[in-house]
Scaffold this active site. Sequence first.
Site, mmCIF file in Angstrom:
data_model
loop_
_atom_site.group_PDB
_atom_site.id
_atom_site.type_symbol
_atom_site.label_atom_id
_atom_site.label_comp_id
_atom_site.label_asym_id
_atom_site.label_seq_id
_atom_site.Cartn_x
_atom_site.Cartn_y
_atom_site.Cartn_z
ATOM 1 N N LYS A 2 24.322 -54.497 -8.146
ATOM 2 C CA LYS A 2 25.160 -53.355 -7.795
ATOM 3 C C LYS A 2 26.396 -53.891 -7.092
ATOM 4 O O LYS A 2 26.310 -54.461 -6.004
ATOM 5 C CB LYS A 2 24.388 -52.401 -6.878
ATOM 6 C CG LYS A 2 25.172 -51.147 -6.534
ATOM 7 C CD LYS A 2 24.261 -50.137 -5.856
ATOM 8 C CE LYS A 2 24.927 -48.788 -5.670
ATOM 9 N NZ LYS A 2 26.086 -48.815 -4.791
ATOM 10 N N ASP A 60 29.759 -53.969 -5.033
ATOM 11 C CA ASP A 60 30.302 -53.161 -3.954
ATOM 12 C C ASP A 60 31.805 -53.008 -4.143
ATOM 13 O O ASP A 60 32.596 -53.760 -3.592
ATOM 14 C CB ASP A 60 29.973 -53.833 -2.619
ATOM 15 C CG ASP A 60 30.094 -52.870 -1.466
ATOM 16 O OD1 ASP A 60 30.336 -51.670 -1.720
ATOM 17 O OD2 ASP A 60 29.947 -53.305 -0.319
ATOM 18 N N ASP A 75 61.340 -59.765 -9.784
ATOM 19 C CA ASP A 75 61.914 -58.453 -9.493
ATOM 20 C C ASP A 75 63.267 -58.276 -10.165
ATOM 21 O O ASP A 75 63.568 -57.215 -10.718
ATOM 22 C CB ASP A 75 62.054 -58.263 -7.980
ATOM 23 C CG ASP A 75 60.700 -58.049 -7.331
ATOM 24 O OD1 ASP A 75 60.594 -58.179 -6.105
ATOM 25 O OD2 ASP A 75 59.730 -57.757 -8.079
ATOM 26 N N TYR A 97 29.838 -51.393 -16.903
ATOM 27 C CA TYR A 97 28.386 -51.230 -16.897
ATOM 28 C C TYR A 97 27.896 -49.892 -17.440
ATOM 29 O O TYR A 97 26.704 -49.649 -17.493
ATOM 30 C CB TYR A 97 27.816 -51.461 -15.497
ATOM 31 C CG TYR A 97 28.456 -50.632 -14.388
ATOM 32 C CD1 TYR A 97 28.375 -49.249 -14.395
ATOM 33 C CD2 TYR A 97 29.141 -51.247 -13.348
ATOM 34 C CE1 TYR A 97 28.946 -48.495 -13.390
ATOM 35 C CE2 TYR A 97 29.718 -50.502 -12.333
ATOM 36 C CZ TYR A 97 29.621 -49.116 -12.367
ATOM 37 O OH TYR A 97 30.198 -48.375 -11.383
ATOM 38 N N GLU A 103 20.702 -54.949 -13.148
ATOM 39 C CA GLU A 103 21.916 -55.745 -12.900
ATOM 40 C C GLU A 103 22.371 -55.532 -11.467
ATOM 41 O O GLU A 103 22.040 -54.522 -10.854
ATOM 42 C CB GLU A 103 23.025 -55.364 -13.881
ATOM 43 C CG GLU A 103 23.519 -53.955 -13.710
ATOM 44 C CD GLU A 103 24.505 -53.534 -14.795
ATOM 45 O OE1 GLU A 103 25.350 -54.339 -15.169
ATOM 46 O OE2 GLU A 103 24.410 -52.387 -15.237
ATOM 47 N N LYS A 130 18.554 -50.988 -2.885
ATOM 48 C CA LYS A 130 19.489 -51.532 -1.909
ATOM 49 C C LYS A 130 18.913 -52.752 -1.198
ATOM 50 O O LYS A 130 17.712 -52.825 -0.949
ATOM 51 C CB LYS A 130 19.821 -50.469 -0.865
ATOM 52 C CG LYS A 130 20.572 -49.270 -1.409
ATOM 53 C CD LYS A 130 21.925 -49.679 -1.925
ATOM 54 C CE LYS A 130 22.920 -48.554 -2.009
ATOM 55 N NZ LYS A 130 23.255 -47.879 -0.793
ATOM 56 N N CYS A 172 24.462 -25.531 19.594
ATOM 57 C CA CYS A 172 25.264 -24.672 20.462
ATOM 58 C C CYS A 172 25.196 -23.263 19.886
ATOM 59 O O CYS A 172 25.367 -23.063 18.679
ATOM 60 C CB CYS A 172 26.705 -25.184 20.461
ATOM 61 S SG CYS A 172 27.906 -23.953 20.961
ATOM 62 N N ALA A 183 62.726 -63.631 -8.489
ATOM 63 C CA ALA A 183 63.205 -63.739 -9.868
ATOM 64 C C ALA A 183 62.520 -62.681 -10.736
ATOM 65 O O ALA A 183 63.147 -62.038 -11.587
ATOM 66 C CB ALA A 183 62.909 -65.136 -10.411
ATOM 67 N N CYS A 233 26.210 -26.525 25.729
ATOM 68 C CA CYS A 233 27.194 -27.177 24.862
ATOM 69 C C CYS A 233 28.263 -27.849 25.717
ATOM 70 O O CYS A 233 28.862 -27.197 26.580
ATOM 71 C CB CYS A 233 27.819 -26.141 23.940
ATOM 72 S SG CYS A 233 29.199 -26.791 23.002
ATOM 73 N N CYS A 290 31.814 -25.761 24.924
ATOM 74 C CA CYS A 290 32.082 -24.372 25.312
ATOM 75 C C CYS A 290 31.140 -23.867 26.398
ATOM 76 O O CYS A 290 31.317 -22.756 26.904
ATOM 77 C CB CYS A 290 32.023 -23.458 24.095
ATOM 78 S SG CYS A 290 30.352 -23.200 23.465
ATOM 79 N N CYS A 335 33.040 -21.323 20.118
ATOM 80 C CA CYS A 335 33.005 -22.731 20.499
ATOM 81 C C CYS A 335 34.119 -23.464 19.763
ATOM 82 O O CYS A 335 34.158 -23.494 18.535
ATOM 83 C CB CYS A 335 31.648 -23.336 20.150
ATOM 84 S SG CYS A 335 31.601 -25.117 20.444
ATOM 85 N N GLU A 352 33.035 -51.090 -12.378
ATOM 86 C CA GLU A 352 33.414 -51.244 -10.979
ATOM 87 C C GLU A 352 34.628 -52.154 -10.828
ATOM 88 O O GLU A 352 34.642 -53.266 -11.351
ATOM 89 C CB GLU A 352 32.217 -51.848 -10.230
ATOM 90 C CG GLU A 352 32.203 -51.554 -8.759
ATOM 91 C CD GLU A 352 31.620 -50.174 -8.433
ATOM 92 O OE1 GLU A 352 31.361 -49.381 -9.375
ATOM 93 O OE2 GLU A 352 31.450 -49.893 -7.247
HETATM 94 S S1 IVH Z 1 25.514 -47.185 -12.907
HETATM 95 C C1 IVH Z 1 24.856 -43.091 -14.425
HETATM 96 N N1 IVH Z 1 25.666 -49.759 -12.405
HETATM 97 O O1 IVH Z 1 27.201 -47.495 -7.577
HETATM 98 C C2 IVH Z 1 25.038 -44.453 -13.893
HETATM 99 N N2 IVH Z 1 26.650 -48.240 -10.858
HETATM 100 O O2 IVH Z 1 25.692 -45.304 -6.234
HETATM 101 C C3 IVH Z 1 26.065 -44.544 -12.828
HETATM 102 N N3 IVH Z 1 27.780 -49.312 -8.988
HETATM 103 O O3 IVH Z 1 29.258 -44.790 -8.421
HETATM 104 C C4 IVH Z 1 26.355 -45.819 -12.225
HETATM 105 N N4 IVH Z 1 27.377 -51.399 -9.596
HETATM 106 O O4 IVH Z 1 30.320 -47.097 -8.270
HETATM 107 C C5 IVH Z 1 25.967 -48.512 -11.987
HETATM 108 N N5 IVH Z 1 25.787 -52.045 -12.097
HETATM 109 C C6 IVH Z 1 26.079 -50.824 -11.697
HETATM 110 C C7 IVH Z 1 26.814 -50.585 -10.517
HETATM 111 C C8 IVH Z 1 27.067 -49.268 -10.127
HETATM 112 C C9 IVH Z 1 27.963 -50.607 -8.698
HETATM 113 C C10 IVH Z 1 28.260 -48.188 -8.161
HETATM 114 C C11 IVH Z 1 29.074 -47.144 -8.892
HETATM 115 C C12 IVH Z 1 28.373 -45.833 -8.657
HETATM 116 C C13 IVH Z 1 27.552 -46.142 -7.452
HETATM 117 C C14 IVH Z 1 26.331 -45.266 -7.447
#
Ligand code: IVH
Length: 698
Positions: free
Chosen positions: A126, A128, A45, A235, A124, A323, A440, A43, A417, A420, A446, A183
């Site tokens: 990070k 993904d 669409d 962010y 804060e 990390k 190599c 619907a 190598c 080659c 090569c 993000e």
């Molecule tokens: S700050 C100049 N804050 O991580 C500041 N990045 O490795 C730039 N990311 O490309 C980024 N959570 O895609 C910032 N809370 C957060 C984030 C964040 C994820 C990612 C972002 C950036 C990558 C850098």
Amino acid sequence: MKASAPEPADDAARSRHRKLAARINAANKAYYTASKPLMSDAAYDAEFQELQALEAQHPELLTPDSPTQRIGAAPATGFAKVRHAKPMLSLGNAFSEEDVAEFLKRIRRFLSLDEAAELAICAEPKIDGLSANLRYENGHLVQGATRGDGQEGEDITRNLLTLDDIPEVLSGEVPEVFEVRGEVYMSKPAFQALNEAQMAAGKPAYANPRNAASGSLRQLDSTITARRKLNFFAYSWGEVSALPAATQSGVLEALGAWGFSVNPLTRNCLSVAEIMAFYREVETRRGALDHDIDGVVYKVDRLDWQDRLGFVSRSPRFAIAHKFPAEQASTILRGIDIQVGRTGALTPVARLEPVTVGGVVVSNATLHNEDEIARKDVRIGDTVTLQRAGDVIPQIVGVIPDKRPAGTEPFTFPTTCPVCGSHAVRDTRANGELDVVRRCSGGLICAAQAMERLKHFVSRNAFDIEGLGARQIEAFFAAGEITTPAEIFTLQKRNDDLKLEEREGFGKTSVEKLFAAIDERRTIALDRFLFALGIRHVGQTTARTLAASYLTLPALLDALKAAVDEPEGEARQDLINIDGIGPTVVTELMEFMAEAHNRTFLDDLLAELRAVEPFDAPALDSAVAGKTVVFTGTLETMTRDEAKARAESLGARVSGSVSKKTDILIAGPGAGSKAKKAAELGVRTLTEQEWLDLVNGA
Ligand code: IVH
């Protein structure tokens, strides 16, 4: 409804248009916020198509706020490229408490803050996902783009507009220009639901939420994006005409008030101990969050300090990503293959019994080099521990000795190598140690090196030819049809013989598109061109630095020829003096230029190109843009690092030694031989205060 010539809309048409637009808007909203959609896909669409047809017939009904504009038809080909007003950077990494302490120490040193001075850090999670830049003008979203290579992304405005977390119009007082960065991610439940639907429809499942978010965002048809559930956390920011606060946390608050989602797990910390406590807290809550995170990001809270700290190459000095430890698993090593890379490096690759690590099935991992294999005594048949962190290639951590079967033998690394047959040798470094990498010696004879060079040449940050990726290069190379970069550009001329359109996987349109894409790249930016050559140690940053220093290809080639002709002369020294270049890069460049076959290679390639465009220096109207400056003696109001960073951000080149090319010497107390040389050469010399007056425009 049939398409016919435009005609003025009567009342009935206007009223129908209003009604359809309202229904579709409501359906869009319900799709995200209510658990039950307002109408079925079919619907939806049908009504959407009726609305489009009405607008085709009565163009005056097509206003920018029509839902057809919000989630409209797909553009015919790809996405338009967008040059970021401010580059989108990446972050440096920290993996331990020591790294975090070192980060804070570096900041204090740079700003010359003593231990007692308060240094607030905004921390804060990070996320993904994928970063995006949203440009608002007068509070209205005018463009949304992917990060791309950091300099140039893709215009995905329509797709981004389908996200509930991305307002089309901001609330409250917003500066005239404000680029919001953040993000885009997919929650774990949305990811699961999507994969179930994919599989039910016989389509491949996505490996993880990040890939799913990326796949969903890069749909040419934004109605598909609209049906995927994506979220956005704000962010950071790009170009802005004004900032709403003087601190990172203050800006986040303003972003929240304007209508964005900001991460509720954000906290200001005042010491390493507070930072580590926050990190552990986030790590504990990680599994319970509804989305993937891969660490914690720390940023200096005060924005005036962020400004002073500035950037090193592609990452800010004022921020770092801490990390989480990599996830590990164990499996059986079935074999070790030796891959030959672009620069001839022989890399051992572990072939593994497939195993899931951190949600991804892994069947290959790197073993780094022969010393690593020997040190860990990795043998085929062993049970090995492997780990995977974020985007990095999975790596073998070690062997589980108890599980070694009988009859295994130490691995012998080849000395020729595998591709080659040329000798593979380990160079002796300047300090007398053996290089860890065995290479190599075959060069371009090569096949592996030649093919990897080609793949690099067409890669995303190099020539980036649409429709000619690694897979196509492999096929053309295997057939002997493209063996050098220049031959990419003669493909169309040779097509009478090749007849690409008759091949499987091609077709008339795609061949035409390929030729058009190749033709488009006959004009290329200097930094991309230099990076594409694939010279050892000349990565993207170095290529940019060279381009920024010499501006045009002829100027750089002249300098290199002069250096090759007179290796002890000034030309070589000038190259080495460029900040960020140094002797290793210069030696590689000179070796490249000294080889006759490389010069032929360059000439052949240049003959096929229309133009290598001069470096497009950021338009800086500072008094020192393009000038070469040298600092010497003691500086009083700033540290040496800060002075250098500031000068570079204003477009100046900072060199370590005085020569004819020096424009300005800034001499603090205690200046010695450099000041003397400057005086001899008639180089303009300023005190620190005079320099500050100059750059501050006093
Ligand atoms: S700050 C100049 N804050 O991580 C500041 N990045 O490795 C730039 N990311 O490309 C980024 N959570 O895609 C910032 N809370 C957060 C984030 C964040 C994820 C990612 C972002 C950036 C990558 C850098």
